[in-house]
Design an enzyme around this catalytic site. Structure first.
Site, PDB file in Angstrom:
ATOM      1  N   CYS A   1      -6.177   0.020   6.858  1.00 28.23           N
ATOM      2  CA  CYS A   1      -5.899   0.552   5.520  1.00 28.23           C
ATOM      3  C   CYS A   1      -7.041   1.487   5.120  1.00 28.23           C
ATOM      4  O   CYS A   1      -8.213   1.083   5.071  1.00 28.23           O
ATOM      5  CB  CYS A   1      -5.772  -0.588   4.520  1.00 28.23           C
ATOM      6  SG  CYS A   1      -5.402  -0.031   2.842  1.00 28.23           S
TER       7      CYS A   1
ATOM      8  N   ASP B   1       0.397   3.756   1.724  1.00 29.91           N
ATOM      9  CA  ASP B   1       0.331   4.330   3.078  1.00 29.91           C
ATOM     10  C   ASP B   1       1.723   4.689   3.616  1.00 29.91           C
ATOM     11  O   ASP B   1       2.630   3.848   3.618  1.00 29.91           O
ATOM     12  CB  ASP B   1      -0.346   3.314   4.010  1.00 29.91           C
ATOM     13  CG  ASP B   1      -0.727   3.938   5.344  1.00 29.91           C
ATOM     14  OD1 ASP B   1       0.190   4.401   6.071  1.00 29.91           O
ATOM     15  OD2 ASP B   1      -1.930   3.966   5.668  1.00 29.91           O
TER      16      ASP B   1
ATOM     17  N   CYS C   1       0.839  -1.199   0.000  1.00 29.31           N
ATOM     18  CA  CYS C   1       0.000   0.000   0.000  1.00 29.31           C
ATOM     19  C   CYS C   1       0.878   1.254   0.000  1.00 29.31           C
ATOM     20  O   CYS C   1       1.987   1.251   0.522  1.00 29.31           O
ATOM     21  CB  CYS C   1      -0.916   0.003   1.225  1.00 29.31           C
ATOM     22  SG  CYS C   1      -2.094   1.383   1.236  1.00 29.31           S
TER      23      CYS C   1
ATOM     24  N   ARG D   1       2.842   4.980   6.425  1.00 31.01           N
ATOM     25  CA  ARG D   1       3.286   4.311   7.660  1.00 31.01           C
ATOM     26  C   ARG D   1       3.837   2.908   7.415  1.00 31.01           C
ATOM     27  O   ARG D   1       4.185   2.208   8.360  1.00 31.01           O
ATOM     28  CB  ARG D   1       2.107   4.228   8.654  1.00 31.01           C
ATOM     29  CG  ARG D   1       1.566   5.593   9.049  1.00 31.01           C
ATOM     30  CD  ARG D   1       0.199   5.474   9.679  1.00 31.01           C
ATOM     31  NE  ARG D   1      -0.784   4.945   8.734  1.00 31.01           N
ATOM     32  CZ  ARG D   1      -2.066   4.712   9.024  1.00 31.01           C
ATOM     33  NH1 ARG D   1      -2.522   4.946  10.242  1.00 31.01           N
ATOM     34  NH2 ARG D   1      -2.881   4.241   8.106  1.00 31.01           N
TER      35      ARG D   1
ATOM     36  N   HIS E   1      -2.095  -4.028   4.966  1.00 28.66           N
ATOM     37  CA  HIS E   1      -1.896  -3.592   6.348  1.00 28.66           C
ATOM     38  C   HIS E   1      -3.245  -3.287   6.987  1.00 28.66           C
ATOM     39  O   HIS E   1      -4.164  -2.817   6.310  1.00 28.66           O
ATOM     40  CB  HIS E   1      -0.973  -2.362   6.420  1.00 28.66           C
ATOM     41  CG  HIS E   1      -1.574  -1.124   5.854  1.00 28.66           C
ATOM     42  ND1 HIS E   1      -2.119  -0.125   6.638  1.00 28.66           N
ATOM     43  CD2 HIS E   1      -1.754  -0.723   4.571  1.00 28.66           C
ATOM     44  CE1 HIS E   1      -2.584   0.831   5.864  1.00 28.66           C
ATOM     45  NE2 HIS E   1      -2.385   0.501   4.609  1.00 28.66           N
TER      46      HIS E   1
END
Ligand code: CO
Length: 225
Positions: free
Chosen positions: A106, A49, A47, A51, A103
């Site tokens: 998400c 993302d 992803c 993080r 994750h």
């Protein structure tokens, strides 16, 4: 801990100079060596993302993992970007493992479940909604606060299959090469990856409808499955 830092682009360039100097201090040949080698064994599909920094959480150095990221780690068969990454990784770099990594928490998966009007991204999220529809009863039987995380896991499993359904992966198997597609989930709360146990390493793991017959026949003769 945890506070948001306000950094200007100039500070990022300054950080970069410090980082490069630090690497050279430890090993004066660091960049010369790296510049010559890109032989990763791994392709990471994760992803976007912020993080979930791919190479950091699996302890790999530059040159050791080829990375593709998009919203909610989706692998559509008409996505020229994803297909090109897989083709290059499998045929040219000859990676032996593809890691599909979702994750928990998400945003893309949660947005798909909410069904809110987010604009153009709703079209991308249809790929997640397809996975929801395919597992609708399983997901809706769960308490509301558990549904998104379950859909994250089921999406990873679905994307593992999507990768395995590509001609590039089945061609690698036909050539008798080892290539396994793994499905993992990252937990933002403890920093740990979990293996979902949905790995695919040959045609035998594919639904008959998705097998490219000539390639799978060659793979069988080459001693794979
Ligand atoms: Co995400």
């Amino acid at each position: 801990m945890g506070g948001k830092r306000e950094l200007t682009p100039e500070q990022l360039l300054q950080n970069n100079r410090q980082w490069a100097a630090g690497k050279l201090a430890g090993n004066p040949g660091y960049f010369d060596q790296l510049a010559h080698v890109q032989k990763p064994d791994y392709l990471w599909i994760g992803c976007s993302d912020s993080r979930v920094p791919a190479s950091k959480i699996i302890g790999l150095r530059p040159g050791e993992v080829f990375v593709h990221r998009n919203i909610a780690n989706v692998v559509p068969h008409t996505d020229l970007n994803a297909l090109s990454v897989i083709q290059y990784a499998v045929e040219v770099l000859k990676v032996t493992h593809i890691l599909v990594v979702g994750h928990y928490h998400c945003g893309g998966v949660s947005a798909a479940l909410k069904g809110t009007d987010y604009g153009e991204i709703d079209n991308w999220l249809v790929h997640i909604k397809d996975v929801w529809r395919d597992n609708y009863d399983t997901i809706m039987a769960l308490p509301e606060d558990k549904r998104a995380d379950r859909l994250v896991e089921l999406n990873v499993a679905a994307q593992v299959h999507n990768v395995a359904r590509t001609s590039m992966v089945q061609t690698a198997w036909a050539e008798g090469r080892e290539l396994t597609i793994h499905g993992w989930v990252y937990d933002l709360h403890d920093g740990l990856l979990r293996d979902l146990g949905v790995a695919i390493s040959g045609c035998a793991d594919l639904h008959a409808a998705y097998r490219i017959r000539e390639l799978c026949e060659k793979a069988r003769k080459a001693g794979g499955s």
